[in-house]
Design a protein around this motif. Sequence first.
Motif, PDB file in Angstrom:
ATOM      1  N   ALA A 155      48.924 149.697 -39.641  1.00  0.00           N
ATOM      2  CA  ALA A 155      47.948 149.451 -40.707  1.00  0.00           C
ATOM      3  C   ALA A 155      48.372 148.259 -41.567  1.00  0.00           C
ATOM      4  N   ALA A 156      49.659 148.151 -41.882  1.00  0.00           N
ATOM      5  CA  ALA A 156      50.139 147.013 -42.672  1.00  0.00           C
ATOM      6  C   ALA A 156      49.990 145.712 -41.889  1.00  0.00           C
ATOM      7  N   TRP A 157      50.262 145.752 -40.601  1.00  0.00           N
ATOM      8  CA  TRP A 157      50.127 144.566 -39.749  1.00  0.00           C
ATOM      9  C   TRP A 157      48.658 144.126 -39.682  1.00  0.00           C
ATOM     10  N   HIS A 158      47.767 145.100 -39.460  1.00  0.00           N
ATOM     11  CA  HIS A 158      46.330 144.825 -39.381  1.00  0.00           C
ATOM     12  C   HIS A 158      45.822 144.250 -40.716  1.00  0.00           C
ATOM     13  N   PHE A 159      46.289 144.826 -41.818  1.00  0.00           N
ATOM     14  CA  PHE A 159      45.922 144.334 -43.143  1.00  0.00           C
ATOM     15  C   PHE A 159      46.364 142.891 -43.331  1.00  0.00           C
ATOM     16  N   ALA A 160      47.602 142.580 -42.941  1.00  0.00           N
ATOM     17  CA  ALA A 160      48.143 141.229 -43.110  1.00  0.00           C
ATOM     18  C   ALA A 160      47.336 140.209 -42.324  1.00  0.00           C
ATOM     19  N   ILE A 161      46.997 140.539 -41.101  1.00  0.00           N
ATOM     20  CA  ILE A 161      46.234 139.609 -40.267  1.00  0.00           C
ATOM     21  C   ILE A 161      44.822 139.412 -40.820  1.00  0.00           C
ATOM     22  N   GLY A 162      44.185 140.491 -41.221  1.00  0.00           N
ATOM     23  CA  GLY A 162      42.832 140.391 -41.773  1.00  0.00           C
ATOM     24  C   GLY A 162      42.793 139.587 -43.055  1.00  0.00           C
ATOM     25  N   MET A 163      43.759 139.831 -43.948  1.00  0.00           N
ATOM     26  CA  MET A 163      43.802 139.076 -45.199  1.00  0.00           C
ATOM     27  C   MET A 163      44.147 137.612 -44.946  1.00  0.00           C
ATOM     28  N   GLN A 164      44.962 137.335 -43.945  1.00  0.00           N
ATOM     29  CA  GLN A 164      45.289 135.947 -43.621  1.00  0.00           C
ATOM     30  C   GLN A 164      44.036 135.182 -43.230  1.00  0.00           C
ATOM     31  N   VAL A 165      43.183 135.796 -42.441  1.00  0.00           N
ATOM     32  CA  VAL A 165      41.941 135.144 -42.027  1.00  0.00           C
ATOM     33  C   VAL A 165      41.047 134.877 -43.235  1.00  0.00           C
ATOM     34  N   VAL A 166      40.940 135.852 -44.135  1.00  0.00           N
ATOM     35  CA  VAL A 166      40.110 135.677 -45.332  1.00  0.00           C
ATOM     36  C   VAL A 166      40.673 134.558 -46.211  1.00  0.00           C
ATOM     37  N   ILE A 167      41.987 134.554 -46.403  1.00  0.00           N
ATOM     38  CA  ILE A 167      42.619 133.523 -47.234  1.00  0.00           C
ATOM     39  C   ILE A 167      42.411 132.141 -46.622  1.00  0.00           C
ATOM     40  N   GLU A 168      42.610 132.034 -45.302  1.00  0.00           N
ATOM     41  CA  GLU A 168      42.439 130.734 -44.645  1.00  0.00           C
ATOM     42  C   GLU A 168      40.999 130.247 -44.699  1.00  0.00           C
ATOM     43  N   ASP A 169      40.044 131.170 -44.672  1.00  0.00           N
ATOM     44  CA  ASP A 169      38.633 130.780 -44.690  1.00  0.00           C
ATOM     45  C   ASP A 169      38.147 130.374 -46.073  1.00  0.00           C
ATOM     46  N   TYR A 170      38.683 130.969 -47.143  1.00  0.00           N
ATOM     47  CA  TYR A 170      38.087 130.779 -48.456  1.00  0.00           C
ATOM     48  C   TYR A 170      38.970 130.079 -49.476  1.00  0.00           C
ATOM     49  N   THR A 171      40.166 129.654 -49.106  1.00  0.00           N
ATOM     50  CA  THR A 171      41.009 128.906 -50.040  1.00  0.00           C
ATOM     51  C   THR A 171      41.498 127.628 -49.377  1.00  0.00           C
ATOM     52  N   GLU A 172      42.044 126.733 -50.188  1.00  0.00           N
ATOM     53  CA  GLU A 172      42.565 125.490 -49.630  1.00  0.00           C
ATOM     54  C   GLU A 172      43.694 124.985 -50.506  1.00  0.00           C
ATOM     55  N   GLY A 173      44.472 124.070 -49.957  1.00  0.00           N
ATOM     56  CA  GLY A 173      45.537 123.416 -50.703  1.00  0.00           C
ATOM     57  C   GLY A 173      46.720 124.319 -50.980  1.00  0.00           C
ATOM     58  N   GLY A 174      47.323 124.103 -52.140  1.00  0.00           N
ATOM     59  CA  GLY A 174      48.505 124.857 -52.541  1.00  0.00           C
ATOM     60  C   GLY A 174      48.221 126.329 -52.772  1.00  0.00           C
ATOM     61  N   THR A 175      47.013 126.616 -53.223  1.00  0.00           N
ATOM     62  CA  THR A 175      46.627 128.017 -53.440  1.00  0.00           C
ATOM     63  C   THR A 175      46.692 128.792 -52.136  1.00  0.00           C
ATOM     64  N   ARG A 176      46.261 128.173 -51.062  1.00  0.00           N
ATOM     65  CA  ARG A 176      46.272 128.816 -49.754  1.00  0.00           C
ATOM     66  C   ARG A 176      47.699 129.187 -49.352  1.00  0.00           C
ATOM     67  N   LEU A 177      48.615 128.270 -49.506  1.00  0.00           N
ATOM     68  CA  LEU A 177      49.997 128.525 -49.120  1.00  0.00           C
ATOM     69  C   LEU A 177      50.606 129.658 -49.939  1.00  0.00           C
ATOM     70  N   VAL A 178      50.382 129.645 -51.241  1.00  0.00           N
ATOM     71  CA  VAL A 178      50.915 130.697 -52.110  1.00  0.00           C
ATOM     72  C   VAL A 178      50.332 132.048 -51.731  1.00  0.00           C
TER      73      VAL A 178
END
Length: 125
Positions: free
Chosen positions: A75-98
């Motif tokens: 569940a933690a692994w699935h959560f991490a992957i799903g949130m990574q996709v959301v972060i990559e799709d909706y943020t950019e720049g330094g905010t994305r990396l953080v």
Amino acid sequence: MSYKTDYNRVAGLGRAGEGVHHFWVQRVTSIALVPLTILFLIPFGRALGGGYEALVATYSSFGNALTAALFLFVAAWHFAIGMQVVIEDYTEGGTRLVLLILNKLVSFALGAAGVLAIATILFSA
């Protein structure tokens, strides 16, 4: 008309095949979570409301503890992957990396805390 070269159009978008890997890992973890959720909820539901003693009695069994640890890890692994996709799709720049770093840290901490809690119950009984 764009003056960008082919390389500049795709620079910073990840290596080829990375998106396919995420797609398949998300699908595999979601499929694995179906039986793991059922196998986790049945003993948890039986112990619910019985207090600490019922919880220790339930998870002192190696099978229940292993199922719970697997459920929490996947569940933690699935959560991490799903949130990574959301972060990559909706943020950019330094905010994305953080946010990506925080995502990995929080996901790992949640999974580790859950597995540690189950291990503590298993080995304390």
